[in-house]
Motif scaffolding. Structure first.
Motif, PDB file in Angstrom:
ATOM      1  N   ASN A   2       0.820  -1.208   0.000  1.00 40.77           N
ATOM      2  CA  ASN A   2       0.000   0.000   0.000  1.00 40.77           C
ATOM      3  C   ASN A   2       0.857   1.263   0.000  1.00 40.77           C
ATOM      4  O   ASN A   2       1.994   1.236   0.416  1.00 40.77           O
ATOM      5  CB  ASN A   2      -0.912   0.029   1.227  1.00 40.77           C
ATOM      6  CG  ASN A   2      -1.898  -1.129   1.208  1.00 40.77           C
ATOM      7  OD1 ASN A   2      -2.329  -1.553   0.136  1.00 40.77           O
ATOM      8  ND2 ASN A   2      -2.235  -1.644   2.380  1.00 40.77           N
ATOM      9  N   SER A   3       0.247   2.341  -0.456  1.00 43.26           N
ATOM     10  CA  SER A   3       0.925   3.636  -0.410  1.00 43.26           C
ATOM     11  C   SER A   3       0.996   4.132   1.021  1.00 43.26           C
ATOM     12  O   SER A   3       0.114   3.867   1.831  1.00 43.26           O
ATOM     13  CB  SER A   3       0.154   4.654  -1.239  1.00 43.26           C
ATOM     14  OG  SER A   3       0.309   4.357  -2.594  1.00 43.26           O
ATOM     15  N   GLU A  22       5.195   3.947  -2.457  1.00 40.17           N
ATOM     16  CA  GLU A  22       5.174   2.554  -2.023  1.00 40.17           C
ATOM     17  C   GLU A  22       6.590   2.140  -1.681  1.00 40.17           C
ATOM     18  O   GLU A  22       7.481   2.211  -2.537  1.00 40.17           O
ATOM     19  CB  GLU A  22       4.648   1.642  -3.143  1.00 40.17           C
ATOM     20  CG  GLU A  22       3.153   1.751  -3.353  1.00 40.17           C
ATOM     21  CD  GLU A  22       2.704   0.959  -4.585  1.00 40.17           C
ATOM     22  OE1 GLU A  22       3.275  -0.128  -4.845  1.00 40.17           O
ATOM     23  OE2 GLU A  22       1.800   1.447  -5.278  1.00 40.17           O
TER      24      GLU A  22
END
Ligand SMILES: [Zn+2]
Ligand SMILES: [Zn+2]
Length: 137
Positions: A2-3, A22
């Motif tokens: 995930n970011s 990321e």
């Protein structure tokens, strides 16, 4: 992966940044260039997906140094205090974020010690030396 949004700054406070990216890897690099440029035993670099760094302040203080040797090597830093700052590597495939430049507490764990064979001869003695809260009495 995930970011994650990361924020950071230099020691003198001139340069502040934020970046949403990321994270791919987190390395302690013990190579000679990293030891020279940090003045320490290793560099702590987060390697992330190329992403736009938002320079919240201090853009005019930012300097870039590209090592002229065979091995590609870059440092971006505050020209006022010398602190390391995020940069895109020369091939453009990785955003390097010096972990010590981050503000706030993130749940990050280093993945590897790289260029281990090049480590300073005093590194292992250093990490096992007595731990003190400040200067020893
Ligand atoms: Zn600074
Ligand atoms: Zn290195």
């Amino acid at each position: 992966m995930n970011s994650i949004k990361l924020t950071g700054s230099c020691l003198c406070g001139s340069v502040k940044y934020s970046v949403t990216t990321e994270i791919k890897k987190f390395y302690f690099c013990h190579c000679e260039q990293c030891r020279k440029i940090t003045g320490s035993s290793f560099a702590s670099n987060i390697l992330a997906k190329p992403s736009t760094v938002t320079w919240v302040s201090g853009l005019e203080k930012i300097k870039r140094f590209d090592y002229p040797g065979e091995k590609s090597y870059t440092k971006v830093f505050c020209s006022e205090c010398g602190s390391g700052l995020p940069f895109l590597n020369e091939s453009g495939n990785t955003l390097f974020i010096p972990a010590g430049s981050l503000d706030g507490d993130y749940d990050l764990k280093p993945d590897h010690n790289i260029y281990w064979a090049d480590k300073a001869s005093w590194y292992e003695a250093g990490i096992s030396a007595e731990k003190c809260p400040e200067f020893p009495a």
